[in-house]
Design an enzyme around this catalytic site. Structure first.
Site, PDB file in Angstrom:
ATOM      1  N   THR A  40      -3.127   0.554 -10.085  1.00 54.73           N
ATOM      2  CA  THR A  40      -2.290   1.613 -10.655  1.00 54.73           C
ATOM      3  C   THR A  40      -0.901   1.604 -10.032  1.00 54.73           C
ATOM      4  OG1 THR A  40      -4.232   2.996 -11.077  1.00 54.73           O
ATOM      5  CG2 THR A  40      -2.099   4.107 -10.995  1.00 54.73           C
ATOM      6  N   HIS A  43       1.191  -0.975 -11.671  1.00 50.31           N
ATOM      7  CA  HIS A  43       1.763  -0.487 -12.938  1.00 50.31           C
ATOM      8  C   HIS A  43       3.002   0.366 -12.670  1.00 50.31           C
ATOM      9  CE1 HIS A  43      -1.360  -1.901 -15.649  1.00 50.31           C
ATOM     10  NE2 HIS A  43      -2.292  -1.417 -14.841  1.00 50.31           N
ATOM     11  N   ILE A 175     -12.033  -4.570  -7.697  1.00 46.83           N
ATOM     12  CA  ILE A 175     -13.162  -3.715  -8.073  1.00 46.83           C
ATOM     13  C   ILE A 175     -14.321  -4.562  -8.583  1.00 46.83           C
ATOM     14  CG2 ILE A 175     -13.927  -1.884  -9.639  1.00 46.83           C
ATOM     15  CD1 ILE A 175     -11.103  -0.705  -9.447  1.00 46.83           C
TER      16      ILE A 175
END
EC number: 1.1.1.103
Length: 343
Positions: A40, A43, A175
Site C-alpha cells: 500500500t 501505491h 503475503i
C-alpha cells in the site's frame, strides 16, 4: 516529531517534522521502534490512481509497526506504560451491525491508519487502545513490525482447513510467501506457489514451498503431474490480483475446492464462471484481519515454531528510507524494515 509524509500530490514521500499526536481519553500513544514498508505504501509512493483518490494530502503514512506505549488516555484499561505493542490498522466504528456482532473486520465504516488518517511512519502514533495488541517478549521487533501483512496471510490461509490438503498460492509477494510457511506449518501436504519473479519464488522455497513455479517458463499442469496430483488443488489462495493467475487457479482446482481471494484484480476482470459453478467451488473474499482471532493465531504459530525470518530481507535507518523504497520497487526484496531508534 520526525515523520515520513506525503506533502504534495505526486510521487515520493518526504521526511519532515510534524506535530506530535494528541492522545484521546481512549487512546494510547506509541513510541515507534520499527516500521515496515507495505505494498500500500508503494501505491502511495507512486501516487497511482488509487492513491490519488484515497490519500489526504498532506499526511504522514505507514501502518506496519511495533513500538512502546508511553502515554495512555484516562479511560484506558488493560495496558501499562512500557508495554510493547503493534496494532490493528483498521479502526472500526463499533456501532454497525457487524461490529456489534463481533465481526469488526467487516465494518462498513472502517478507517485505515496511514491511509485515511495519520500513520505510523513517525516517531509517535496515537491509536484507540482497542486496536493495540501486546507483543510477547520472545517475538522480535522485526517480526512484530510485520504483524499487519502476516495477519493478511494468516486470515487468508486459515480461512479453510489445510490439514492434509494440496494448496495452490498465486502470487509470491511477501503475503503469498508468508502464506506458504503458514500452510506448511499447519499441516498442508503440497504447497505450490506461482509467480514470474524468480527472487520471490526463491524466498518461497526458503519458506517451505513444495514447488515454486515460474509460470513464464514452467507449466503448472506439469508440476501437478510431478506431484502425482490427479484431481486438482483442494484450496486456492489468490494473492496477486493478476487476472491470468486467477484464471489458472480456477482451472487447477478440484471439484468442491475452496478459494480465498486477497489480491485485488482490475474492476472488470472476467472469469469463466463455468469453472466455479460446475466445480462447485466456494469463494471467499478476504480484507484485513479478524479482530482479534487472527492476531492470537499469529502469536500461537510463532510460539510453536513458525519461522518467518527469511521474509525480512532489508533493514534501513529511517533516514535512508529512499533506499528502502528502492528495494521494494526493485521487486528483489521481501519485507523491508525501517528503524526509528535514532530518529
Amino acid at each position: 516529531m520526525k515523520a515520513l509524509a506525503k506533502l504534495e500530490r505526486g510521487p515520493g514521500l518526504t521526511l519532515t517534522r510534524v506535530k506530535k499526536p494528541e492522545v484521546g481519553h481512549n487512546d494510547v500513544l506509541i513510541k515507534i521502534r520499527r516500521t515496515a514498508i507495505c505494498g500500500t505504501d508503494i501505491h502511495i509512493w507512486k501516487w497511482d490512481d488509487w492513491a490519488q483518490k484515497t490519500i489526504p494530502v498532506p499526511m504522514h503514512v505507514g501502518h506496519e509497526y511495533v513500538g512502546e506505549i508511553v502515554e495512555m488516555g484516562q479511560e484506558v484499561r488493560g495496558f501499562s506504560i512500557g508495554d510493547r505493542v503493534s496494532g490493528e490498522g483498521h479502526i472500526t466504528c463499533g456501532f454497525c451491525r457487524n461490529c456489534r456482532a463481533g465481526r469488526r473486520h467487516l465494518c462498513r465504516n472502517t478507517v485505515g491508519v496511514g491511509v485515511n488518517r495519520e500513520g505510523a511512519f513517525a516517531e509517535y502514533l496515537a491509536i484507540p487502545a482497542f486496536n493495540a495488541f501486546k507483543i510477547p517478549p520472545e517475538i522480535s521487533d522485526d517480526l512484530a513490525a510485520i504483524f499487519d501483512p502476516f495477519g493478511n496471510a494468516t486470515h487468508t490461509a486459515l480461512s479453510f482447513n489445510l490439514v492434509g490438503e494440496d494448496v495452490l498460492i498465486t502470487g509470491a509477494g511477501p503475503i503469498g510467501v508468508m502464506a506458504v510457511a503458514i500452510a506448511k506449518h499447519v499441516g498442508a501436504r503440497n504447497v505450490v506457489i506461482t509467480d514470474i519473479n524468480d527472487y520471490r519464488l526463491e524466498l518461497a522455497r526458503k519458506m517451505g514451498a513444495t514447488r515454486a513455479v515460474n509460470v513464464s517458463r514452467e507449466s503448472l499442469r506439469d508440476v501437478m503431474a510431478d506431484l502425482h496430483m490427479t484431481e486438482g488443488f483442494d484450496v486456492g489462495l489468490e494473492m496477486s490480483g493478476v487476472p491470468s493467475a486467477f484464471t489458472s487457479l480456477l482451472e487447477s482446482m478440484n471439484h468442491g475446492g475452496k478459494v480465498a481471494l486477497l489480491g485485488i484484480p482490475p474492476a472488470q476482470t472476467a472469469i469463466d464462471w463455468n469453472q466455479v459453478i460446475f466445480k462447485g467451488l466456494e469463494i471467499k473474499g478476504i480484507y484485513g484481519r479478524e479482530m482479534f482471532e487472527t492476531w492470537y493465531k499469529m502469536v500461537a504459530m510463532l510460539q510453536s515454531g513458525l519461522d518467518l525470518s527469511p521474509i525480512i530481507t532489508h533493514r534501513f535507518a529511517v533516514d535512508d528510507y529512499e533506499k528502502g523504497f528502492a528495494a521494494m520497487l526493485s521487486g528483489e526484496s521481501g519485507k523491508v524494515i525501517l528503524d526509528w531508534a535514532d530518529a
